[in-house]
Write a protein that holds these residues in place. Sequence first.
Motif: not given
Length: 480
Positions: A210-212, A191-196, A206-207
């Motif tokens: 990570s930020k990196q 589950v994607a978090k807000k802004g991810q 849509g999966v």
Amino acid sequence: SGLPVQDVYELKTSLGRGGVGRVVQGVCLRSQLTRAVKITSRKSDPSGFELSLMSKLDHPNVVRLFETFIDEARDEIHLAMELCRGGALPSYAREFWPPLEEAAAAVIMWQLLGAVSYLHKQSLSHGDICPANVLMLHFDQPPEQNVTKLIDFGAHAGRRTHDLPSTGLVMRALLGWCCGMKGSSLRETPVAKKGQTTVYSEGGLGVPISKQAAELMSRFASSESDTSYTTEKALCHNWFIRARRGEVPVRKETSKRGAKKSEDPKTPRSSRSAKERAKSTDKGGKDKESDPKQVKSAKAKLGEVEAAPVPEAGWFGSRAQLPRNFVAKLRAFCAANSVSKAILLVGADFLGEDALAPVRAAFQRLDGWCPDGLLTEDDLRRRLPKLGCKEVPKDLDRLLIEADVDGVGVLDYTTFLGVAVGAQELLSSQLGQRVFNVLDRDRDGVVSVSDLSAFLGRADKEMIETELSNLGIKAPLTFE
């Protein structure tokens, strides 16, 4: 090779077909090793560019070319190459079970970038990097125990194009296959978090990633206009560093879809049945499962050996193992004449996968986390002690110059394998029989000067006889 391909290989089942040719499985009649034989028309490469380019490439993550055959009657070229049983990246990532994670994608991408970095160091480019041109060496091994191979150096290869944007597209597709759900997956739906940042997986879901990983893909996308972003910078990105440390997030397993619930470690001891407690408790009232001495003795009885952990071993497909007496073998290789070196390099081409895997991993460990496919003096001085070499020779610079056939003073992949083979192992193993069969061109049971001359491509037979006599060897040669 001047021989017909049918005299050297038994061509079997088809492995696939591309735009300019087809690939079949072939068994070498001299070594019994299985290869992938690519068959193309000479019209598709009239200048011989692909053949010339592949014969120069030498990297653990680039598919290896062993032999070439030209069929004048059919106007075809046969390329005997390394067989990658894992198939193309899309089928491997989709079908591998259990489902792969983002950390697995990091391993694959790091190996792929190593191959691209090697090409750029040679002032070359691939020009057509896509998932279909990325193969996996094994089908049933996870990425950390596998080897990624870059293939298809055809019409687009060699041109001065920027490969990083297309590498980013491969990464985006790979993350979609690895992070997405599969038919009977027992892992929680991401589950994607807000802004991810998300990527699309199979079925358009849509999966999150990570930020990196999202940052690295952004750098790949902008690298077409920003030429200052190179493969060296990409290989040192924080995404790979965090993945090696185990800090890339993974999905949790769930008990849905028939999965057995594991015992919760927080469950109080009293919740276990009296019968279970009686089985796991000895007469003195001690719990056998919690007593380390009891556990250790039980493992010893079963013959289990706890292997010492090797840091980052999984990123190279195998545990890195430096050949025994490596420095002595390097000195012997430097002292050998051209005929002896050529025979050792042939042995490197006919190593079986079991013997090749730890040596290949050792080469990559010595090449470091920002690899270029060549071992310099600095690479060896810094990393040989980490692989168990207690004393690094003081004259290492001289040894590298003498070992390098080009005289540059670096070890390429095949030369490193040739040093690792060594004369003693070559003479006392099945590998020696394979090499002898390859050198015996006319299959008369002996290796004559004419056989060596045809193999080495040298017309000066007297020079070959002189080099053999300096070794105390008289032609013709027998295996014994």
